[in-house]
Enzyme design. Structure first.
Site, PDB file in Angstrom:
ATOM      1  CG  ASN A  55      33.136  47.911  47.974  1.00 19.12           C
ATOM      2  OD1 ASN A  55      34.019  48.582  47.466  1.00 19.12           O
ATOM      3  ND2 ASN A  55      31.856  48.103  47.716  1.00 19.12           N
ATOM      4  CE  LYS A 143      32.258  43.535  39.584  1.00 22.42           C
ATOM      5  NZ  LYS A 143      32.846  43.184  40.903  1.00 22.42           N
ATOM      6  CG  HIS A 163      42.595  43.059  40.198  1.00 21.49           C
ATOM      7  ND1 HIS A 163      43.690  43.353  40.999  1.00 21.49           N
ATOM      8  CD2 HIS A 163      41.716  42.393  40.994  1.00 21.49           C
ATOM      9  CE1 HIS A 163      43.476  42.891  42.212  1.00 21.49           C
ATOM     10  NE2 HIS A 163      42.293  42.308  42.240  1.00 21.49           N
TER      11      HIS A 163
END
Length: 234
Positions: A55, A143, A163
């Site tokens: 973030n 991730k 992305h």
């Protein structure tokens, strides 16, 4: 077994045309951006950097990590430090209260599990085993685990960040309702061998420079042929 992974492995999220689209994108983005280089970090260093990156922008992540290592040159010092001191050091990364608590807790778990602050033993485990081990800890998602594997252990994986997730949906590689985690497992068998890290970094660059979240530059886009977003923006 991870439920999402199990569903993908059974083919419940597959499209017979996706693989050729992904292969075309791999070649196209390589032609656009070449083969990127990256500096390999130790697994524990990569883990902390990636937690700090959550973030926030890369420049904030890098500033926070640099400050953390300046204040605490070794990880044992971070583990023994007051959480407020860690919070102050990583403030540029944002969410410093949450991240400082998680970093300290994760370091404590590593020390308890391996006897010292290292993730080197994970190098002898499979990709899925490492993901299962790391994601057992609060603050480490698929991730983050995939980034550690790909860029500190040289595993042939493409982490799915915001992305990769956005572009995967726009180009029809995955369903529009897929989570980032589902997208990771869906893409994994579709990417040609030995290009996953390069593919990740090239998609990242493509997402930052052309296929942005808002106002993407669609005119002249080299991947426009497969784009679903142009006709039905989402």
């Amino acid at each position: 077994m991870n439920k999402t992974k199990s569903l993908v492995d059974k083919g419940e999220h597959s499209d017979p045309n996706v693989k050729r689209k992904v292969i075309r994108a791999v070649k196209t983005l390589k032609g656009e951006f070449g083969i990127p280089e990256w500096k390999t970090k130790l697994p524990l260093d990569e883990l902390i950097v990636t937690i700090l990156s959550q973030n926030t922008h890369d420049r904030n992540r890098d500033k926070a990590y640099s400050r953390l290592r300046d204040v605490f040159p070794i990880w044992d010092e971070v583990l023994s430090a007051d959480v407020k001191a860690i919070e102050d050091a990583i403030k540029p990364a944002g969410l410093s209260v949450q991240k400082s608590q998680r970093i300290k807790a994760i370091l404590g778990w590593i020390k308890e599990t391996y006897g010292k602050l290292t993730l080197e033993p994970l190098k002898y485990q499979s990709d899925d085993e490492v993901i299962e081990v790391l994601t057992s800890q609060k603050g480490i998602g698929v991730k983050t685990a995939a980034v550690v594997l790909a860029f500190s252990m040289d595993r042939d994986l493409c982490p799915v960040d915001t992305h990769v997730h956005r572009i995967s949906k726009r180009l029809g590689w995955v369903g529009q309702k897929y989570s980032a985690e589902t997208t990771f497992y869906a893409l994994r068998p579709l990417i040609p061998k030995n290009v996953a890290q390069t593919f990740h970094l090239n998609i990242l660059k493509f997402g930052r420079t052309r296929c942005t979240a808002r106002n993407p530059q669609c005119d002249g886009c080299p991947l426009r042929k497969d784009c679903l977003w142009i006709e039905n923006p989402f």
